[in-house]
Design a protein around this motif. Structure first.
Motif, PDB file in Angstrom:
ATOM      1  N   TYR A   5     -11.465 -10.309  -0.417  1.00 35.28           N
ATOM      2  CA  TYR A   5     -11.573  -8.852  -0.540  1.00 35.28           C
ATOM      3  C   TYR A   5     -11.891  -8.214   0.805  1.00 35.28           C
ATOM      4  O   TYR A   5     -11.320  -7.190   1.185  1.00 35.28           O
ATOM      5  N   LEU A   6     -12.829  -8.823   1.536  1.00 38.08           N
ATOM      6  CA  LEU A   6     -13.244  -8.289   2.839  1.00 38.08           C
ATOM      7  C   LEU A   6     -12.087  -8.301   3.821  1.00 38.08           C
ATOM      8  O   LEU A   6     -11.849  -7.319   4.534  1.00 38.08           O
ATOM      9  N   ILE A   7     -11.347  -9.416   3.847  1.00 35.99           N
ATOM     10  CA  ILE A   7     -10.182  -9.516   4.736  1.00 35.99           C
ATOM     11  C   ILE A   7      -9.158  -8.452   4.383  1.00 35.99           C
ATOM     12  O   ILE A   7      -8.575  -7.801   5.257  1.00 35.99           O
ATOM     13  N   GLY A   8      -8.958  -8.260   3.073  1.00 38.68           N
ATOM     14  CA  GLY A   8      -8.005  -7.254   2.617  1.00 38.68           C
ATOM     15  C   GLY A   8      -8.383  -5.858   3.075  1.00 38.68           C
ATOM     16  O   GLY A   8      -7.527  -5.077   3.498  1.00 38.68           O
ATOM     17  N   LEU A   9      -9.688  -5.536   2.984  1.00 38.94           N
ATOM     18  CA  LEU A   9     -10.165  -4.218   3.408  1.00 38.94           C
ATOM     19  C   LEU A   9      -9.993  -4.027   4.917  1.00 38.94           C
ATOM     20  O   LEU A   9      -9.606  -2.949   5.378  1.00 38.94           O
ATOM     21  N   ILE A  10     -10.279  -5.092   5.665  1.00 29.63           N
ATOM     22  CA  ILE A  10     -10.131  -5.016   7.124  1.00 29.63           C
ATOM     23  C   ILE A  10      -8.667  -4.797   7.500  1.00 29.63           C
ATOM     24  O   ILE A  10      -8.337  -3.953   8.337  1.00 29.63           O
ATOM     25  N   VAL A  11      -7.774  -5.567   6.865  1.00 29.05           N
ATOM     26  CA  VAL A  11      -6.339  -5.437   7.140  1.00 29.05           C
ATOM     27  C   VAL A  11      -5.851  -4.040   6.781  1.00 29.05           C
ATOM     28  O   VAL A  11      -5.070  -3.424   7.520  1.00 29.05           O
ATOM     29  N   MET A  12      -6.331  -3.501   5.659  1.00 27.92           N
ATOM     30  CA  MET A  12      -5.923  -2.163   5.239  1.00 27.92           C
ATOM     31  C   MET A  12      -6.367  -1.116   6.255  1.00 27.92           C
ATOM     32  O   MET A  12      -5.602  -0.206   6.606  1.00 27.92           O
ATOM     33  N   ALA A  13      -7.607  -1.257   6.748  1.00 29.83           N
ATOM     34  CA  ALA A  13      -8.123  -0.303   7.725  1.00 29.83           C
ATOM     35  C   ALA A  13      -7.335  -0.372   9.033  1.00 29.83           C
ATOM     36  O   ALA A  13      -6.975   0.662   9.613  1.00 29.83           O
ATOM     37  N   VAL A  14      -7.050  -1.593   9.488  1.00 28.04           N
ATOM     38  CA  VAL A  14      -6.278  -1.770  10.714  1.00 28.04           C
ATOM     39  C   VAL A  14      -4.863  -1.218  10.543  1.00 28.04           C
ATOM     40  O   VAL A  14      -4.317  -0.572  11.447  1.00 28.04           O
ATOM     41  N   SER A  15      -4.283  -1.467   9.377  1.00 30.23           N
ATOM     42  CA  SER A  15      -2.931  -0.979   9.095  1.00 30.23           C
ATOM     43  C   SER A  15      -2.873   0.538   9.140  1.00 30.23           C
ATOM     44  O   SER A  15      -1.945   1.125   9.714  1.00 30.23           O
ATOM     45  N   MET A  16      -3.874   1.182   8.545  1.00 31.22           N
ATOM     46  CA  MET A  16      -3.916   2.646   8.550  1.00 31.22           C
ATOM     47  C   MET A  16      -4.055   3.177   9.970  1.00 31.22           C
ATOM     48  O   MET A  16      -3.412   4.165  10.341  1.00 31.22           O
ATOM     49  N   ARG A 201       3.544  -3.633  16.235  1.00 33.96           N
ATOM     50  CA  ARG A 201       2.246  -3.986  15.667  1.00 33.96           C
ATOM     51  C   ARG A 201       2.171  -3.711  14.163  1.00 33.96           C
ATOM     52  O   ARG A 201       1.399  -4.342  13.443  1.00 33.96           O
ATOM     53  N   THR A 202       2.977  -2.766  13.677  1.00 34.94           N
ATOM     54  CA  THR A 202       2.980  -2.518  12.231  1.00 34.94           C
ATOM     55  C   THR A 202       3.500  -3.741  11.483  1.00 34.94           C
ATOM     56  O   THR A 202       3.037  -4.036  10.373  1.00 34.94           O
ATOM     57  N   TYR A 203       4.448  -4.456  12.084  1.00 31.06           N
ATOM     58  CA  TYR A 203       4.981  -5.664  11.454  1.00 31.06           C
ATOM     59  C   TYR A 203       3.960  -6.803  11.502  1.00 31.06           C
ATOM     60  O   TYR A 203       3.877  -7.612  10.566  1.00 31.06           O
ATOM     61  N   VAL A 204       3.186  -6.856  12.574  1.00 30.52           N
ATOM     62  CA  VAL A 204       2.149  -7.883  12.684  1.00 30.52           C
ATOM     63  C   VAL A 204       1.108  -7.689  11.593  1.00 30.52           C
ATOM     64  O   VAL A 204       0.720  -8.634  10.896  1.00 30.52           O
ATOM     65  N   VAL A 205       0.657  -6.449  11.427  1.00 33.58           N
ATOM     66  CA  VAL A 205      -0.351  -6.162  10.408  1.00 33.58           C
ATOM     67  C   VAL A 205       0.211  -6.416   9.009  1.00 33.58           C
ATOM     68  O   VAL A 205      -0.488  -6.930   8.130  1.00 33.58           O
ATOM     69  N   ALA A 206       1.477  -6.064   8.797  1.00 34.75           N
ATOM     70  CA  ALA A 206       2.093  -6.303   7.492  1.00 34.75           C
ATOM     71  C   ALA A 206       2.133  -7.790   7.172  1.00 34.75           C
ATOM     72  O   ALA A 206       1.870  -8.212   6.035  1.00 34.75           O
ATOM     73  N   ALA A 207       2.442  -8.606   8.172  1.00 33.27           N
ATOM     74  CA  ALA A 207       2.492 -10.053   7.967  1.00 33.27           C
ATOM     75  C   ALA A 207       1.103 -10.608   7.661  1.00 33.27           C
ATOM     76  O   ALA A 207       0.933 -11.429   6.748  1.00 33.27           O
ATOM     77  N   ILE A 208       0.107 -10.148   8.412  1.00 30.43           N
ATOM     78  CA  ILE A 208      -1.261 -10.605   8.174  1.00 30.43           C
ATOM     79  C   ILE A 208      -1.742 -10.151   6.797  1.00 30.43           C
ATOM     80  O   ILE A 208      -2.405 -10.899   6.067  1.00 30.43           O
ATOM     81  N   GLY A 209      -1.403  -8.925   6.427  1.00 33.15           N
ATOM     82  CA  GLY A 209      -1.770  -8.417   5.108  1.00 33.15           C
ATOM     83  C   GLY A 209      -1.137  -9.223   3.992  1.00 33.15           C
ATOM     84  O   GLY A 209      -1.776  -9.515   2.973  1.00 33.15           O
ATOM     85  N   SER A 210       0.122  -9.593   4.176  1.00 30.70           N
ATOM     86  CA  SER A 210       0.811 -10.413   3.184  1.00 30.70           C
ATOM     87  C   SER A 210       0.151 -11.780   3.058  1.00 30.70           C
ATOM     88  O   SER A 210      -0.039 -12.300   1.952  1.00 30.70           O
TER      89      SER A 210
END
Length: 228
Positions: A5-16, A201-210
């Motif tokens: 959950y924490l990783i997901g929140l961090i990835v979401m914040a970075v993505s935004m 970088r948007t693709y990098v974050v998308a990959a990490i989020g996935s």
């Protein structure tokens, strides 16, 4: 599970943040006119010709940041702001999309691999979330549906990572062409490189989020199996 959950929140914040930064950069560079005065359409057509590509059409599409190359019908699709725009941002985007056309024409391995995955993913994506949802509800009864859903999601995660070299290579081809042909001066080149850097970088974050989402589903699956 709390870690997922924490990783997901961090990835979401970075993505935004990156999405906001990307839009602000493109808005900024859209106000900077390209000294050579060419539109995005003209930039795209010139890059295609310079690479000996004459069977690809450059067309306009609705929306913002909807620019893409379609290998199926060999079209470079540019949003109206890019197609008609005569800015640094328009030149960067147009050249990047033509970078994909050059990849296609030269049989770039990663693009071929990515394209081969598309038919399967288009079918899998229609059912994947439903299968995962059913798997979560049935986890106490059987892990099989969730295992199938996780396997399908794993393929989408692989796809997101395969996309990375495709996007970075297209940008590198675009920037090399811009520099080689002199369609942009040094200041404009630096702006184009900056814009494409944030886009990548948007693709990098998308990959990490996935990947983070995949690990979350795997943790659910493993937890369910331990409870059997």
């Amino acid at each position: 599970m709390a870690g997922a959950y924490l990783i997901g929140l961090i990835v979401m914040a970075v993505s935004m943040f990156i999405s906001w930064r990307l839009r602000s950069k493109f808005n900024e560079y859209s106000q900077v006119g390209l000294s050579i005065g060419l539109s995005g359409k003209e930039i795209a057509e010139k890059m295609l010709r310079d690479n000996g590509i004459y069977d690809v059409r450059v067309i306009s599409v609705e929306g913002q940041l909807t620019d893409h190359y379609n290998p199926a019908d060999k079209t470079v699709n540019l949003s109206n702001d890019v197609y008609y725009g005569r800015s640094v941002a328009a030149a960067a985007v147009a050249a990047h999309e033509c970078g994909h056309a050059v990849q296609h024409a030269t049989a770039y391995t990663w693009l071929q691999f990515r394209s081969s995955m598309v038919p399967f993913l288009s079918i899998a994506s229609s059912w994947m979330q439903w299968i995962i949802l059913a798997g979560i509800f049935l986890l106490n009864t059987t892990p099989i549906p969730l295992a199938i859903g996780v396997a399908l999601f794993a393929v989408t995660t692989v796809f997101s990572f395969v996309t990375l070299p495709v996007e970075y290579d297209a940008s590198n081809r675009a920037l090399a062409w811009i520099q080689r042909t002199g369609v942009a001066n040094n200041r404009e080149y630096d702006m184009a490189a900056d814009a494409l850097k944030w886009a990548a970088r948007t693709y990098v974050v998308a990959a990490i989020g996935s990947l983070a989402t995949l690990l979350y589903y795997v943790s659910l699956l493993m937890g369910g199996r331990r409870n059997d």
